[in-house]
Write a protein that holds these residues in place. Structure first.
Motif, PDB file in Angstrom:
ATOM      1  N   VAL A  78      40.963  46.642  46.942  1.00 56.40           N
ATOM      2  CA  VAL A  78      40.296  46.418  45.658  1.00 56.40           C
ATOM      3  C   VAL A  78      40.804  47.384  44.591  1.00 56.40           C
ATOM      4  O   VAL A  78      41.295  46.967  43.540  1.00 56.40           O
ATOM      5  CB  VAL A  78      38.764  46.553  45.796  1.00 56.40           C
ATOM      6  N   LEU A  79      40.704  48.684  44.867  1.00 53.82           N
ATOM      7  CA  LEU A  79      41.012  49.667  43.829  1.00 53.82           C
ATOM      8  C   LEU A  79      42.500  49.703  43.494  1.00 53.82           C
ATOM      9  O   LEU A  79      42.871  49.697  42.314  1.00 53.82           O
ATOM     10  CB  LEU A  79      40.515  51.056  44.248  1.00 53.82           C
TER      11      LEU A  79
ATOM     12  N   LEU B 141      42.753  50.840  39.762  1.00 56.10           N
ATOM     13  CA  LEU B 141      41.505  51.552  39.470  1.00 56.10           C
ATOM     14  C   LEU B 141      41.299  52.744  40.400  1.00 56.10           C
ATOM     15  O   LEU B 141      40.173  53.151  40.652  1.00 56.10           O
ATOM     16  CB  LEU B 141      40.316  50.597  39.618  1.00 56.10           C
TER      17      LEU B 141
ATOM     18  N   TYR C 138      41.434  55.717  40.060  1.00 57.18           N
ATOM     19  CA  TYR C 138      40.694  56.857  39.494  1.00 57.18           C
ATOM     20  C   TYR C 138      39.188  56.699  39.692  1.00 57.18           C
ATOM     21  O   TYR C 138      38.419  57.614  39.480  1.00 57.18           O
ATOM     22  CB  TYR C 138      41.027  57.059  38.008  1.00 57.18           C
ATOM     23  N   LEU C 139      38.758  55.517  40.108  1.00 54.15           N
ATOM     24  CA  LEU C 139      37.325  55.293  40.338  1.00 54.15           C
ATOM     25  C   LEU C 139      36.909  55.641  41.767  1.00 54.15           C
ATOM     26  O   LEU C 139      35.785  55.375  42.170  1.00 54.15           O
ATOM     27  CB  LEU C 139      36.965  53.826  40.086  1.00 54.15           C
TER      28      LEU C 139
ATOM     29  N   VAL D 204      33.480  57.652  42.560  1.00 51.10           N
ATOM     30  CA  VAL D 204      32.262  56.892  42.261  1.00 51.10           C
ATOM     31  C   VAL D 204      32.063  55.775  43.281  1.00 51.10           C
ATOM     32  O   VAL D 204      30.979  55.584  43.835  1.00 51.10           O
ATOM     33  CB  VAL D 204      32.336  56.292  40.842  1.00 51.10           C
ATOM     34  N   THR D 205      33.154  55.063  43.541  1.00 53.41           N
ATOM     35  CA  THR D 205      33.070  53.946  44.485  1.00 53.41           C
ATOM     36  C   THR D 205      32.681  54.436  45.877  1.00 53.41           C
ATOM     37  O   THR D 205      31.844  53.835  46.545  1.00 53.41           O
ATOM     38  CB  THR D 205      34.426  53.220  44.582  1.00 53.41           C
TER      39      THR D 205
END
Lengths: 193, 285
Positions: free
Chosen positions: A63-64, A69, A71-72, A75-76
């Motif tokens: 997914v990331l 993404l 850098y998320l 949080v994830t």
């Protein structure tokens, strides 16, 4: 195969999460008073760490990364760990009430355990494959368990020992933790990835 | 554009997990009786185990399922029994308060030490070491296993070297009796009536009188004098049946070792300390 074995060896002894990396110090000091609770906590950590790494690795890779993404990730991963712990708790309560009662408060406490967060982040950062990540998480959590059990064994004996008044309680516990950490420094440099 | 992706991804993951958790929670619900929680609320929640169950939750479950009576909580006493019965809509049943009683009065002044013990502060360990440091091998070692076992903190080791039990606050849960390796603490109905022999030594009279000034020497004087025939000899020890004792006090007068006392007049810490002080003065004089 060789890499898997060295991952196990390194993260249990050489780069022990508690003694060398200083992750998860709060449960290490908090629940090491009795062997019984130490083992309960260890089991819960092994369980959650391995599952969390499996889940986060899949989400990160599929997914990331494709959506740029990465850098998320923090949080994830927090989201994943929290939901996973909740899930394990719900299922455990239904399937095995005895194990649920045995783990007790430790299961929800793991949500805030920095060692779990460290494992999932490091697995990604070191670019491990899925199998390597899971083995890495297993080894790291076993290393954590070993540290906890050693500490609990020592502290149970300390309860009976005559300790100078000035050192009683947390003082002697911290000194013990320091000495243990120094002892494990002996493994340093024995093996690297 | 990138921020929209980020928000969408994170939001979607969160939503998915949330939905998944909601479904799982629905599938794996555990049905709980709300009365169990209500009963648990009114219990002391110290998990002492005096009721015979592992903890207060287990006791609450047993009461709700009718496996045990509503007055089963010993530390809670009358008030808790009433509250539990109210929650369940039952009649309040009678409840007799209990109290822990130490069957040894061999303090520092009465029983000498055979050697100086500097090991682990634990009665069981000290008792196993060479038969214990106390001259009497049945006497209280005063290292406080009962103190550590008491969940209500009503026992302390007095200056005279014996545990002092606060009779007013003792709940009679019996954890101290289980913790004592020499079985010196017995749980009795709380009352000031009746006399007791405050000694647990099963040694023969000669051995006892050498070891302790207030030990039962099994002379049987009390057995002979008791008009109620409430006293019997068991294993070199006089035992008073509280059900038969009518508090006449004849045995107290006859006892040559001063071992028998009325329950309301158990030798206190203060009296023991005064006796020790007097002895020290007379020795120095």
């Amino acid at each position: 195969m060789e890499k898997l074995l060295s991952i196990i060896f390194i993260y249990i002894l050489v780069d022990n999460f508690v003694f060398q990396r200083f992750f998860g110090i709060c449960p290490f000091l908090g629940v090491s008073r009795k062997m019984e609770t130490a083992i309960g906590m260890s089991m819960a950590v092994v369980f959650v760490m391995t599952l969390a790494t499996l889940a986060t690795w899949l989400i990160y890779t599929f997914v990331l990364v494709p959506f740029n993404l990465s850098y998320l990730q923090i949080v994830t991963f927090i989201l994943v760990i929290a939901s996973l712990v909740q899930l394990v708790e719900i299922i455990l309560r239904k399937i095995s009430p005895t194990l649920y009662q045995g783990l007790g408060i430790f299961l929800p406490l793991i949500t805030t355990n920095c060692a779990v967060m460290a494992v999932v982040l490091l697995a990604v950062r070191q670019e491990f494959s899925l199998l390597e990540s899971v083995i890495f998480a297993l080894a790291a959590s076993l290393g954590f368990s070993m540290a906890l059990v050693i500490m609990a064994g020592i502290r149970e004996r300390q309860e009976l020992a005559k300790i100078p008044a000035a050192l009683k309680g947390s003082a002697v516990t911290l000194i013990t933790a320091g000495i243990l950490s120094l002892a494990f420094l002996g493994f340093k440099g024995m093996l690297t990835l | 554009m990138l921020i929209l992706y980020a928000i969408a991804t994170l939001g979607l993951i969160g939503l998915l997990f949330g939905l998944f958790l909601a479904i799982v929670a629905r599938v794996f619900t555990v049905e709980t009786d709300p009365r169990v929680e209500a009963v648990k609320e009114v219990l002391p929640n110290v998990n002492c185990g005096a009721c015979g169950y592992a903890g207060c939750v287990n006791f609450a479950e047993a009461v709700v399922h009718g496996e045990t009576a509503s007055n089963g909580c010993i530390p809670g006493g009358k008030d808790t029994a009433k509250a539990v019965a109210e929650v369940l809509g039952q009649e309040v049943t009678e409840h007799t308060p209990l109290v822990a009683t130490l069957f040894c009065i061999g303090d520092y002044g009465k029983t000498a030490d055979r050697f100086i013990y500097e090991g682990i502060e634990d009665c069981a360990v000290a008792g196993d070491f060479n038969g214990g440091f106390k001259a009497c091998s049945y006497g209280c070692l005063g290292l406080g296993n009962c103190v550590r076992a008491c969940p209500f903190e009503v026992i302390r080791i007095g200056l005279h070297g014996l545990p002092v039990i606060d009779r007013e606050k003792c709940s009679g849960c019996g954890l101290c009796a289980k913790a004592c390796p020499r079985l010196l603490i017995k749980i009795l109905p709380l009352s000031d009536d009746g006399h007791l022999v405050f000694c647990s030594s099963q040694d023969r009279g000669k051995t006892v009188s050498k070891a302790c000034k207030v030990g039962c020497i099994a002379c049987k004087a009390c057995v002979k004098v008791c008009p109620q025939e409430a006293i019997v000899m068991e294993d070199n020890l006089a035992v008073i049946d509280l059900a038969k004792c009518n508090d006449c006090g004849e045995c107290v007068l006859k006892c040559p070792a001063n071992t028998i006392h009325k329950r309301s007049a158990i030798p206190s810490e203060g009296a023991a300390l005064a006796a020790i002080a007097e002895e020290v003065v007379s020795e120095t004089a």
